[in-house]
Structures are given as structure tokens and as C-alpha cells.
Motif scaffolding. Structure first.
Motif, PDB file in Angstrom:
ATOM      1  N   ARG A 138       0.831  -1.208   0.000  1.00  0.00           N
ATOM      2  CA  ARG A 138       0.000   0.000   0.000  1.00  0.00           C
ATOM      3  C   ARG A 138       0.859   1.249   0.000  1.00  0.00           C
ATOM      4  O   ARG A 138       0.517   2.252  -0.634  1.00  0.00           O
ATOM      5  CB  ARG A 138      -0.905   0.012   1.241  1.00  0.00           C
ATOM      6  CG  ARG A 138      -2.042  -0.977   1.223  1.00  0.00           C
ATOM      7  CD  ARG A 138      -2.808  -0.929   2.534  1.00  0.00           C
ATOM      8  NE  ARG A 138      -3.235   0.421   2.867  1.00  0.00           N
ATOM      9  CZ  ARG A 138      -4.295   1.027   2.340  1.00  0.00           C
ATOM     10  NH1 ARG A 138      -5.027   0.389   1.442  1.00  0.00           N
ATOM     11  NH2 ARG A 138      -4.629   2.241   2.698  1.00  0.00           N
ATOM     12  N   GLN A 139       1.940   1.221   0.765  1.00  0.00           N
ATOM     13  CA  GLN A 139       2.855   2.357   0.825  1.00  0.00           C
ATOM     14  C   GLN A 139       4.294   1.860   0.715  1.00  0.00           C
ATOM     15  O   GLN A 139       4.656   0.839   1.294  1.00  0.00           O
ATOM     16  CB  GLN A 139       2.704   3.129   2.139  1.00  0.00           C
ATOM     17  CG  GLN A 139       1.487   4.041   2.191  1.00  0.00           C
ATOM     18  CD  GLN A 139       1.321   4.673   3.553  1.00  0.00           C
ATOM     19  OE1 GLN A 139       0.936   3.996   4.516  1.00  0.00           O
ATOM     20  NE2 GLN A 139       1.599   5.957   3.642  1.00  0.00           N
ATOM     21  N   TRP A 157       1.771  10.217  -4.237  1.00  0.00           N
ATOM     22  CA  TRP A 157       3.117  10.557  -3.742  1.00  0.00           C
ATOM     23  C   TRP A 157       3.039  11.763  -2.823  1.00  0.00           C
ATOM     24  O   TRP A 157       2.411  12.770  -3.135  1.00  0.00           O
ATOM     25  CB  TRP A 157       4.051  10.857  -4.915  1.00  0.00           C
ATOM     26  CG  TRP A 157       5.222  11.755  -4.589  1.00  0.00           C
ATOM     27  CD1 TRP A 157       5.424  13.027  -5.029  1.00  0.00           C
ATOM     28  CD2 TRP A 157       6.340  11.447  -3.753  1.00  0.00           C
ATOM     29  NE1 TRP A 157       6.596  13.540  -4.520  1.00  0.00           N
ATOM     30  CE2 TRP A 157       7.190  12.582  -3.731  1.00  0.00           C
ATOM     31  CE3 TRP A 157       6.710  10.320  -3.015  1.00  0.00           C
ATOM     32  CZ2 TRP A 157       8.383  12.630  -3.006  1.00  0.00           C
ATOM     33  CZ3 TRP A 157       7.902  10.363  -2.287  1.00  0.00           C
ATOM     34  CH2 TRP A 157       8.718  11.489  -2.297  1.00  0.00           C
ATOM     35  N   TRP A 181       6.624   9.101   1.010  1.00  0.00           N
ATOM     36  CA  TRP A 181       6.007   7.812   0.712  1.00  0.00           C
ATOM     37  C   TRP A 181       5.225   7.887  -0.598  1.00  0.00           C
ATOM     38  O   TRP A 181       4.788   8.951  -1.029  1.00  0.00           O
ATOM     39  CB  TRP A 181       5.068   7.368   1.841  1.00  0.00           C
ATOM     40  CG  TRP A 181       3.941   8.311   2.157  1.00  0.00           C
ATOM     41  CD1 TRP A 181       3.901   9.252   3.137  1.00  0.00           C
ATOM     42  CD2 TRP A 181       2.679   8.397   1.463  1.00  0.00           C
ATOM     43  NE1 TRP A 181       2.706   9.925   3.109  1.00  0.00           N
ATOM     44  CE2 TRP A 181       1.937   9.420   2.093  1.00  0.00           C
ATOM     45  CE3 TRP A 181       2.109   7.724   0.390  1.00  0.00           C
ATOM     46  CZ2 TRP A 181       0.656   9.788   1.692  1.00  0.00           C
ATOM     47  CZ3 TRP A 181       0.833   8.083  -0.034  1.00  0.00           C
ATOM     48  CH2 TRP A 181       0.118   9.098   0.615  1.00  0.00           C
ATOM     49  N   ARG A 233       2.519   5.212  -3.315  1.00  0.00           N
ATOM     50  CA  ARG A 233       1.725   3.996  -3.456  1.00  0.00           C
ATOM     51  C   ARG A 233       2.253   3.221  -4.661  1.00  0.00           C
ATOM     52  O   ARG A 233       1.829   3.469  -5.810  1.00  0.00           O
ATOM     53  CB  ARG A 233       0.252   4.347  -3.670  1.00  0.00           C
ATOM     54  CG  ARG A 233      -0.386   5.108  -2.522  1.00  0.00           C
ATOM     55  CD  ARG A 233      -1.878   5.132  -2.713  1.00  0.00           C
ATOM     56  NE  ARG A 233      -2.561   5.910  -1.702  1.00  0.00           N
ATOM     57  CZ  ARG A 233      -3.867   5.834  -1.443  1.00  0.00           C
ATOM     58  NH1 ARG A 233      -4.607   4.995  -2.158  1.00  0.00           N
ATOM     59  NH2 ARG A 233      -4.418   6.571  -0.519  1.00  0.00           N
ATOM     60  N   CYS A 292       0.574   1.803   7.708  1.00  0.00           N
ATOM     61  CA  CYS A 292       1.385   0.728   7.131  1.00  0.00           C
ATOM     62  C   CYS A 292       2.720   0.703   7.849  1.00  0.00           C
ATOM     63  O   CYS A 292       3.412   1.728   7.935  1.00  0.00           O
ATOM     64  CB  CYS A 292       1.587   0.969   5.638  1.00  0.00           C
ATOM     65  SG  CYS A 292       2.642  -0.262   4.829  1.00  0.00           S
TER      66      CYS A 292
END
Length: 716
Positions: free
Chosen positions: A357-358, A396, A456, A458, A563
Motif C-alpha cells: 500500500r505504501q 506521492w 512515501w 503507493r 502501514c
């Protein structure tokens, strides 16, 4: 940050004075950056007109996807780049691409760049794009892509070399069509105009390469003549009496020049550089000269040279694997006009190792600037601009990343790292525990390193976005079982032996599964199981402002989920989630961030429900990617057998690669920092683009390094 140095050192910014007309003047060299009469007109006259660029662009063969390449000495304010960009839009075909290479040892600050370019309102739309992605003062190679007025991304590319001109051009892999020899006058800056620079200019040039320069100084004229250019002196711009222009005319690979005047001094020709003499096993495919001795469907093909096969214009490419490596490679090649077939064995892109997910974009640099650390630094800088330009805020976030020193050993390493090295604060900075707490929004007990522009993303959704382009055909639920080559190119077959597709080029980007193919069974990669944990948040769940990395990591919540992770299990093929790994991730969090862990417990955040994802990282023995041509394993063992007995005796043999077969694997847990730049490397090999890295760093990515290393160390 320079090769051969044992510390990282940011470059000194140019020190400027401003005259009464607000024009920049170098304090270091006491010279102007552009003509007081009209810098824009001077650029058009000296560089565009005397390289015959508008008419050459109108007749240049762009049909094969090849860019027109300009190289420049002295980026300065970027005026020449912007002027060439503007003229290219006006005179070149709508689908043509321009690649501009420049070098700068004393880069301007972003503010000085903005002030300098504000003089030219007609260039504002282009200048704003340059200013937005202008590199930090970090030595090395910086690649940037720019949109055109039509909005098509990637049509204009800039490769900015920051550091010494002779050193960096000597490390560059490119073929240049026109040279802008700018920079400060030889009388002001003689250190730049070295024999090594002219030797690099000759190596990077080919038949028909032109050159123009504002100066007619003897050191420049003689250097160009020694490099083989047919040089003539002509009227300079404005009050300047003379300037110089010329062309490289080759016959049978040798320069052809008009006979010198009877009283002209004798100019000794420069010896051509032989950069691969000491490391022939890393010579790229497009520079090989020996007959291709590869097996094609069981028969030896001796009809073409390897270089001829490698430089054949790529019209189609099949990419196996649609994770972050495969999808970024597909996007990069598609933007060059190459038809890409992207093949994924799962139901959609980004479902395997890129399916979390991340994912976190950040790097962990060694105390000394090894080639691997320098590569990841370049990759990080390229990725953050790449993401900033190409994806939305939903995919992002530059939230910042904290790298905590959770042990005494790591604390000492970070302190030594900060004492020995010098980085721009926009890249990273040391922070105390109190500062880390303020940045993250939660109490932390450890000091660390803070990367303010990291963050981070995706990755699964990035893969899906990068798999979309008019030149990309995506095939899902498709397994490639075998690769076969013949004179028409590559055939990709399924388990029934049926042809899935055919292509001129193939990129294997399917992580550890790359070893499935006969051509790449030898690969030394390993698969490392990793389990991430997803925690459902509620209104009382404590919020994080930044990603926090320790022995694991935790990212700010998205879609009401946190996450964190990740476990690290070698030789473990279990695909199901398991409670023990979830507890492992929670224990890492509790050890590194006890206050935050307690706050999670107090908020009634559910720490018991098993939810997350299992993925498998593909890692190489040295934890750097494998990005480059696929070597013929048995041939390498035979051709470089002497290295087993004496590594100081370099065999006089060229490497053998499978024709037009490439690898892009081994990104481990740092694919966001490495994959986009490796995609650029692959476009250099496949599309004959200038490479985005110094030769030393390209060598550090070559898949064949493990064969050579194994032989030298007696393991093969």
C-alpha cells in the motif's frame, strides 16, 4: 561525491556580482555570463546559427526515435539550454526529441538562477520549468525531463553534469551532434580547456558533429584541431572580432581536414581515449567491434558485428514484469516512441514485490561515497523530481523521512557520517531527538537523519499509472515461459510453446523469476520474504507527520490505515500472512517508538487483527540493482578465464551479450529510489540515448559484474 574521494562534498555555488543592468558577473572569474549587448541574440548567432541547427533539425532523421544531442561546456544561467529548447519547438518536427547535455562546476543558487533568467520574459514559460527542478549542488550527473508547449512529457531532456568538465565528460556515454563550447573565456578560466576535455569531445563526437564557440583563442582552436575538427575562424558577435566553428568529417573512421597553411604550426592529433582498456568486460553493446559470436536457434551467426546488432533502431520492446522496474522502463521507452508490450503474469501491474500500500522513498548512504551509495543518491534525486512531475498528491507525498539511530552503533555511524561529509540541508540534515519529535509529531527518544524531500508513495498504483501510454500494450494474466532469438528478433513463448509476442528488444524485469529463463539461469539473486502490517485507524489514533525508519518503518496513515513493516526472511517462500511476523513488526515499532506504540494502544487501535501483505524482495549479493545487457555466461567464463589465475593480467577480449536482451532486476526494498533511474539507463542502451550516470556507476549496475567478481575471487 566525486569518484576517488573519501567524503561527500557539495559544490560551491557561483559567487555573483550584479552590474547596473542587473546582469550577473562571476566574482571568481571576473567575467560575464552573457553579452551585455544581448545574451539571447549572441546565443542564437554563435551557437544556433554556426551549428546550423534550425536547418539541421528540419532535415534530421528523427523517425527512428533518436534524439538530437547537444553538449555544452558551461551551463551557467541555463540561457543556451532555454534558447535551444525554444528554437527546437519552432523548427523541429512535433514528435522530435532534443537531449541537451551541459556541465557546470560552480552552479548558481536557485534564487540567482531565477533572477538571472527574469531578464528574458519571452523564455519565462521554459525558465519556470527549469527553476522548479533545478538540481541541488551535488556533484555528478542529473537527468531531468521537460514538457513542451503541447504538454507532451519527456520531449526535451537535460543531462546536467555538476563538477569538473574534463572529468565528467570523460565518464559520459553519449553521441553528440553539436557542441556549444561556452563557459568563461580561456584567459579567465584556462583550467577548463584541457587536453583531456578535447579528447573527451572527440570521443563523444561522430561524423558530422559540429562545434561552435564564442572564443577564437589559440588554446581552443588548437585543441579542436588536435581532436580532428575542421575549424574555421569567422566574425564574432557584436564587438567581438572573431569566433570559431567547425565540423568533424570522418573517412574510414579517421578525421579528414583541409591541408594547413604553409606557415601554420603543426598540431599533433590527440590520441583517442580507450576507456574500456582496463575493464573490457563492461564495454557496452553499441561499442563492440568483434563479430557476433552468439548462438541463434542453435546456429552461430557471424554475419553482423555486435555493434551493428546493438545499434539497430529499436522499434519494439517486450518487457517481462509490470512491477516498479518494468512499468517505469515501459514508460521511459514509450516516451521515446518505442512500441512496448508489457507482460504481467498477475491480473494487474504492481501485485508482487511492488504491491504494498505504501513504499518509502529514501536512501541510506555509506559513510564514504562508494559507487553504490553514489548511485542511490543520484537515483533518489531523480525519483523525487520524477514523482513530483509525473504523479498526483494521492500517489506521492514528500512528507519527509526520519532515519532514527536506534542503537549505539548506528548513532556513532551517523555522527561520523555527519562529521566527515557535507550535504545541502534540502537533501538531509542531522537532528536531535527533540527535533525528530517535533518533525514527526510524536515523542521520539533517538536522534537521526532527516530527509526533508523524501516521503512515501503507493507503488502498486504507480505501476498501474506507468503502464498506461499510447505506445504501451499491457498483457496481464500472461506467463512467459521461454525466450527464443532469430534474425527477426525475439519470440516470447508461453508454456504451450505458443508465441505471446515478438519484439526487437526484450527487458527482463520480473525480479527473482528472471532466473526462470535459460539465458539468465546463472543469476545470483535471492528472494527475501517481507510482510507488512496494516492497522485500521480511528479518530483517536495518533497522527504521524513523516515517515519514520528504524529497524522497520511506519508511514503516515492513508485511507484510515497505517502501514508498518517489514519482516526480512531469507529462504522463506510462505505466501500467507502470519501472526508471528505481525508481532515482529509491532515489536520493532515498540522498541524504536515506545511512546507512539503506547499511544496506539491507548487509542484502541486494533493491533490484533492480522492484516497486511506478503511480498518478495529480489536482492543481489551486493544489494545494488542489475540494470544492463544480459551477458552470455559460458562465453564470459571462457573469454576471461585468465582472471581466475591473475586478475592483474587483463584479457584482450570483448564481452559477449545476448543481442538486445537486457535486465532490470534486484531492486530489493529500495525500488522507488533505484527503478526510475535504471529505466533511464535502459533507454540509454536500447534507444541510444545519452546515459544518465557516469561510466563507473553504470559498471556498478552491470549484471556481468558478478561473473567477473566470481572468477577473480575463485568462486567460479
Amino acid at each position: 561525491m566525486n569518484a576517488g574521494k573519501n567524503t561527500y562534498r557539495q559544490l560551491e555555488h557561483a559567487a555573483l556580482n550584479w552590474d547596473e543592468n542587473s546582469l550577473p558577473i562571476s566574482s571568481e572569474f571576473d567575467d560575464v555570463y552573457f553579452s551585455k549587448a544581448s545574451g539571447l541574440d549572441e546565443t542564437r548567432y554563435v551557437f544556433l546559427q554556426h551549428n546550423r541547427l534550425p536547418e539541421r533539425w528540419e532535415s534530421f532523421d528523427f523517425s527512428q526515435g533518436t534524439p538530437f544531442v547537444i553538449a555544452e561546456t558551461g551551463f551557467g544561467t541555463g540561457l543556451n539550454f532555454l534558447c535551444a529548447w525554444q528554437a527546437f519547438l519552432q523548427h523541429a518536427p512535433a514528435d522530435a526529441r532534443l537531449h541537451f547535455i551541459s556541465v557546470e562546476k560552480f552552479p548558481l543558487t536557485q534564487e540567482d538562477l531565477k533572477k538571472s533568467l527574469s531578464i528574458w520574459p519571452e523564455l519565462k514559460a521554459l525558465a519556470d520549468q527549469l527553476i522548479e527542478v533545478y538540481p541541488l549542488p551535488i556533484p555528478g550527473v542529473h537527468r531531468r525531463h521537460f514538457a513542451c508547449a503541447s504538454g507532451s512529457a519527456g520531449r526535451i531532456q537535460l543531462t546536467l553534469l555538476q563538477g569538473d568538465a574534463s572529468e565528467l565528460f570523460s565518464q559520459l556515454e553519449a553521441k553528440v551532434d553539436a557542441w556549444f563550447l561556452d563557459g568563461f573565456a580561456p584567459a579567465k578560466n584556462p583550467e577548463m580547456w584541457t587536453p583531456e576535455l578535447f579528447q573527451a569531445i572527440r570521443r563523444l563526437s561522430d561524423h558530422g558533429t559540429t562545434v561552435a564557440t564564442f572564443t577564437a583563442a589559440g588554446i581552443v582552436r588548437n585543441g579542436l584541431k588536435a581532436a580532428g575538427f575542421d575549424i574555421k575562424k569567422t566574425k564574432g558577435f557584436g564587438r567581438k572580432r572573431h569566433m570559431v566553428c567547425g565540423e568533424l568529417i570522418l573517412q574510414d573512421g579517421q578525421p579528414v581536414q583541409a591541408p594547413p597553411a604553409p606557415d601554420a604550426p603543426i598540431i599533433e592529433p590527440l590520441a583517442l581515449a580507450t576507456p574500456w582498456q582496463d575493464i573490457p568486460w563492461f564495454k557496452p553493446p553499441n561499442q563492440l567491434s568483434t563479430a557476433a559470436n552468439h548462438q541463434i536457434d542453435g546456429e552461430t551467426d557471424l554475419t553482423k558485428t555486435v555493434a551493428q546488432i546493438a545499434t539497430k533502431a529499436a522499434k519494439s520492446c517486450a518487457i517481462i514484469g509490470a512491477g516498479i522496474a518494468g512499468s517505469t522502463t515501459a514508460q521511459a521507452l514509450a516516451r521515446q516512441g518505442i512500441n512496448v508490450t508489457l507482460i504481467e503474469q498477475n491480473s494487474q501491474p504492481g501485485q508482487a514485490g511492488s504491491g504494498n500500500r505504501q513504499g518509502v522513498l529514501y536512501i541510506k548512504l555509506g559513510t564514504e561515497p562508494s559507487p553504490h551509495s553514489r548511485f542511490y543518491l543520484a537515483g533518489f534525486e531523480f525519483s523525487r523530481h520524477y514523482l513530483q512531475q509525473n504523479v498526483s498528491d494521492e500517489l506521492w507525498q514528500a512528507s519527509g523521512v526520519l532515519q532514527l539511530a536506534t542503537s549505539e552503533k548506528e548513532h556513532k555511524r551517523q555522527q561520523s557520517f555527519l562529521e566527515r561529509n557535507q550535504f545541502p540541508e534540502q537533501l538531509l540534515q542531522g537532528v536531535s531527538a527533540e527535533q525528530a519529535s517535533e518533525l514527526s509529531g510524536t515523542k521520539l527518544e533517538h536522534s537521526g537523519l532527516y530527509f526533508p524531500n523524501a516521503g512515501w508513495a503507493r507503488p502498486a498504483l504507480l505501476c498501474q499509472q506507468f503502464s498506461q501510454h499510447d505506445n504501451i500494450q499491457l498483457l496481464t494474466d500472461t506467463f512467459v515461459d521461454k525466450l527464443e532469438h532469430n534474425e527477426q528478433g525475439w519470440k516470447l513463448l508461453d508454456k504451450q510453446g505458443e508465441i505471446i509476442t515478438q519484439a526487437d528488444q526484450v527487458v527482463i524485469a520480473c525480479a527473482a523469476s528472471a532466473k526462470h529463463f535459460e539465458q539468465t539461469q546463472w543469476l545470483p539473486t535471492k528472494s527475501i520474504r517481507g510482510q507488512t502490517t496494516y492497522l485500521q485507524t480511528n479518530e483517536q489514533t495518533p497522527k504521524l507527520n513523516t515517515v519514520v525508519c528504524h529497524e522497520g518503518y511506519i508511514a503516515p496513515a492513508i485511507d484510515d490505515q497505517l502501514c508498518l513493516g517489514a519482516s526480512f526472511n531469507l529462504r522463506d517462500e510462505e505466501t500467507e500472512l502470519r501472526d508471528s511476523d505481525q508481532q515482529h513488526n509491532l515489536d520493532l515499532l515498540a522498541d524504536a517508538m515506545p511512546d507512539y506504540h503506547q499511544a496506539l494502544q491507548a487509542s484502541d487501535t486494533d493491533l490484533e487483527t492480522l492484516n497486511g501483505k506478503v511480498g518478495f524482495r529480489c536482492a543481489s549479493p551486493d544489494y545494488a540493482p542489475l540494470a544492463g545487457p544480459a551477458p552470455v555466461y559460458d562465453s564470459f567464463l571462457e573469454r576471461y578465464e585468465r582472471l581466475r589465475h591473475d586478475a592483474t593480467r587483463i584479457p584482450d577480449a570483448e564481452p559477449e551479450y545476448y543481442p538486445n536482451l537486457y535486465l532490470n532486476i534486484g531492486h530489493g526494498s529500495r525500488g522507488l529510489a533505484s527503478a526510475p533511474l535504471c529505466a533511464e539507463v535502459l533507454t540509454g542502451y536500447i534507444g541510444n540515448n545519452p546515459q544518465p550516470l557516469e561510466r563507473e556507476l553504470l559498471n556498478a549496475l552491470q549484471p556481468s559484474r558478478f561473473i567477473i567478481r566470481g572468477m577473480i575471487r575463485g568462486r567460479l
